[in-house]
Design an enzyme around this catalytic site. Structure first.
Site, mmCIF file in Angstrom:
data_model
loop_
_atom_site.group_PDB
_atom_site.id
_atom_site.type_symbol
_atom_site.label_atom_id
_atom_site.label_comp_id
_atom_site.label_asym_id
_atom_site.label_seq_id
_atom_site.Cartn_x
_atom_site.Cartn_y
_atom_site.Cartn_z
ATOM 1 N N ILE A 166 0.859 -1.191 0.000
ATOM 2 C CA ILE A 166 0.000 0.000 0.000
ATOM 3 C C ILE A 166 0.891 1.235 0.000
ATOM 4 O O ILE A 166 1.734 1.399 0.897
ATOM 5 C CB ILE A 166 -0.932 0.004 1.233
ATOM 6 N N CYS A 167 0.688 2.097 -0.992
ATOM 7 C CA CYS A 167 1.413 3.364 -1.119
ATOM 8 C C CYS A 167 2.934 3.116 -1.054
ATOM 9 O O CYS A 167 3.474 2.349 -1.832
ATOM 10 C CB CYS A 167 0.927 4.352 -0.058
ATOM 11 N N MET A 168 3.621 3.758 -0.111
ATOM 12 C CA MET A 168 5.071 3.575 0.004
ATOM 13 C C MET A 168 5.412 2.096 0.284
ATOM 14 O O MET A 168 6.450 1.585 -0.154
ATOM 15 C CB MET A 168 5.578 4.448 1.152
#
Lengths: 303, 400
Positions: free
Chosen positions: B150-152
């Site tokens: 998720i994301c980073m």
């Protein structure tokens, strides 16, 4: 009043009289002390050996130095120079105050001009020439009049401590200006959105489309404001301002940390600098141990 | 010319009416705010099965019969907390995934302290993450696991999968930045001009509160004003208040980001854009995207202003895998996980996609199986799909 009387009643003359009286008193006290010590040794009392003699000698050297200084300071020329210097101190202080006041006054004038311009028609969704003059002027004034004082070379045992303290004050001032400019920039969309709202309301009024519901106006304003912020954020001016604010605050924090380290070194507590060094070493060691543990595990596992 | 008439009297009358309503609302709100409120987040039961330093591995007991044999490891970002994936019952990606019969693990990065400031991306990817993956493989006696970032955390998963392709069966990236060479997205714009060295020198770790302030400044009218106007307008609604507080709890629960990781991410990704060019190096090894030979599902939000589509969509064309899929949902950065519509769509999509690629690979961990696993490719043509309906039910306060 004759010249002689004038000299007698002048502050210089009073000071010279006081110096002479003080010197006479301590000279006679020294002589009495010496005579008493002589008498004690003659009647067989123990005069504290060599220590007493050295003290006597030191006392006389001190008195002679005092006498020399006193006679030099008592001369009318020296006294005049001293008093002149003392008189010039308040003048210097006044000059500094005057310069500082001038700076603030200039700043105030610029703010007034800036406020005046806020009423002028503003171009919607445009952030060119955002009136950073006031901050530029202040920075120029600060750099010319105040910063050189803080940057003066320090001398003596505490020179490094003083230098670091001055640096912290300098960085604090700079960060304050940067924050003020940043906040001013963040306020610009609000100013502009109100102006646009005014125009929109006039337009709606002309068309007879004005709503009775206050929430409609609020929603309209929020939408306009949002648009203005988005435009501002895309501008290079904003990026520059945000970057310089972050840097100025960071530089102040670093300078402040240095002063704190100076203070904390007198207390039995570790500073961030000490702990960081420790953490770095600890981190490297931990990495090595983990890598070695993995290797050992691989060697031990049946393949 | 007639002067335009403003119905001041009507506006004032309406305002007075609104004021009266507000007073009544405030009186009613006392019962809500002073009474018991259910505002717990991340309430789905879990067990911590692995711990290393500040990092924990959560394992969720199954909620349905296992339909996907290979366990799934979710890797959240170092910014904010993984609790967003389990905000509340009925609005929980975790529960939806579990109900789909997936064996779920989740990384909890914990709260970095000053001693973690020297931990870089390599320590997270080749250190903690690799150890966790090994732990799960060992626990289940399987050579490869499914990975979802998720994301980073997605960027970390890309790096990990490129460096350890033999341990990843399927890769799912959600709102994951991989291409930073775009003018879309304010974070991207600001990240480029940021002096990360100075930030790290000053603060040690990147303070979570400073990051949060940055996020709030992305849209001050909505996030600092309108959101709270909305809160005030619904302050007598218990359910609304509970949901609002849950979101506030999540948003402002921001651990610091380890300084070195922050510096490397800003420098190598935002400023040099090394990841998508396969030029990034971790622990002395190049992160070559051509090593991503496992099936890849890349999900992102069309209205994501933090990680806009141009930061995500290039990935599938740069990897070595033949089985890739882009899924662009009509929502924002957080809306993907918390909006009602996405809640209904995301978990079934992930479960279906994983099930199709689950196979019967349950053999024990052997060097041979690892070699085999890394060389397998599913010859499926590349396909891209996107959701067409726009989700308007994003709760206020989310970063979308």
């Amino acid at each position: 009043m004759g010249q002689e009387d004038k000299e007698k009643t002048s502050p210089g003359s009073t000071f010279a009289d006081w110096m002479t009286a003080v010197t006479d008193f301590w000279l006679s006290a020294g002589k009495t002390w010496q005579a008493e010590a002589f008498r004690a040794s003659a009647v067989g009392e123990k005069p504290d050996g060599d220590y007493s003699g050295r003290m006597q000698e030191a006392w006389q050297v001190l008195l002679r130095t005092w006498q020399t200084s006193a006679s030099a300071l008592s001369s009318p020329q020296t006294l005049e120079a001293m008093l002149k210097a003392a008189n010039s101190l308040p003048q210097a202080a006044m000059k500094i105050l005057h310069t500082t006041w001038d700076g603030y006054f200039q700043l105030y004038q610029m703010w007034l001009k800036s406020l005046g311009r806020a009423g002028e028609a503003s171009k919607a969704f445009s952030y060119e020439g955002m009136d950073p003059e006031v901050f530029k002027e202040w920075t120029a004034f600060y750099e010319k009049e105040i910063q050189p004082i803080l940057g003066m070379p320090q001398v003596g045992l505490t020179r490094f401590y003083q230098e670091r303290a001055n640096e912290a004050i300098d960085k604090l001032n700079r960060s304050q200006v940067a924050i003020a400019e940043f906040l001013h920039m963040l306020n610009l969309p609000v100013e502009k959105s109100l102006r646009v709202m005014e125009e929109k309301l006039e337009e709606q009024a002309r068309e007879g489309k004005l709503s009775e519901n206050f929430k409609d106006y609020y929603n309209m304003w929020i939408k306009i404001l949002e648009g203005h912020y988005m435009t501002l954020y895309q501008s290079p001016e904003y990026s520059r301002c945000m970057g310089s604010t972050l840097n100025a605050v960071a530089e102040f924090k670093i300078a402040q940390e240095k002063v704190l380290v100076d203070i904390l070194q007198f207390l039995p507590v570790p500073t961030n600098r000490d702990m960081d060094e420790l953490y770095k070493e600890f981190n490297e060691l931990k990495k090595k141990v983990k890598t070695m543990a993995k290797r050992v595990e691989k060697l031990e596992s049946p393949s | 010319m007639n002067e335009p008439k403003i119905p001041v009297d009507l506006i004032i009358a309406k305002l007075a009416e609104d004021l009266e309503k507000s007073q009544e609302r405030i009186l009613r709100s006392k019962e809500v705010l002073l009474g018991p409120l259910e505002t717990d987040i991340a309430s789905t039961p879990y067990e911590v099965v692995y711990e290393e330093d500040r990092v924990k591995l959560k394992h969720y007991p199954p909620m349905a019969e296992t339909r996907v044999k290979t366990p799934l490891l979710m890797v959240y970002a170092l910014i904010n907390r993984e609790t967003m994936l389990d905000l509340q019952p009925g609005r929980s990606v975790v529960q939806n995934i579990l109900k789909e019969g997936i064996d779920l693990y989740m990384v909890d990065w914990g709260y970095p302290t000053r001693k973690d400031r020297y931990l870089g991306i390599d320590d997270h990817v080749n250190g903690y993450l690799d150890n966790i993956v090994d732990f799960i493989r060992e626990r289940h006696k399987i050579p490869r696991i499914n990975l979802m970032g998720i994301c980073m955390g997605g960027s970390f998963c890309i790096m990990y999968s490129a460096l350890h392709p033999e341990k990843v069966k399927n890769l799912i990236t959600t709102v994951t930045p991989s291409n930073f060479d775009t003018d879309k997205g304010l974070l991207n714009l600001w990240g480029r001009g940021l002096d990360a060295d100075l930030v790290v020198k000053t603060y040690g770790n990147m303070p979570g509160d400073l990051l949060n302030l940055g996020f709030l400044l992305l849209n001050p009218p909505r996030l600092m004003l309108d959101k709270y106007v909305g809160y005030f307008e619904n302050i007598d609604d218990k359910v609304f208040v509970e949901n609002f507080i849950r979101m506030e709890k999540w948003i402002f629960d921001s651990p610091d980001v380890p300084g070195e990781t922050f510096r490397e991410f800003v420098r190598d990704c935002f400023q040099k854009n090394l990841l998508i060019q396969s030029k990034m190096e971790l622990g002395g090894r190049r992160v070559d995207l051509q090593n991503l030979t496992m099936p890849l599902l890349n999900i992102y939000g069309r209205f994501d202003h933090l990680v806009p589509p141009p930061m995500c969509e290039l990935l599938t064309s740069r990897v070595g895998s033949n089985d890739t899929e882009d899924l662009c949902l009509d929502t924002g950065h957080i809306g993907i996980y918390v909006s009602g519509k996405c809640q209904r769509e995301l978990a079934p999509k992930i479960a279906g996609w994983l099930k199709e690629r689950d196979g019967s690979e349950m053999d024990a961990v052997t060097p041979e199986s690892m070699v085999l696993a890394s060389s397998k490719k599913k010859p499926t043509p590349k396909k891209t799909s996107s959701s067409s309906k726009r989700d308007k039910r994003n709760p206020k306060g989310e970063r979308s």
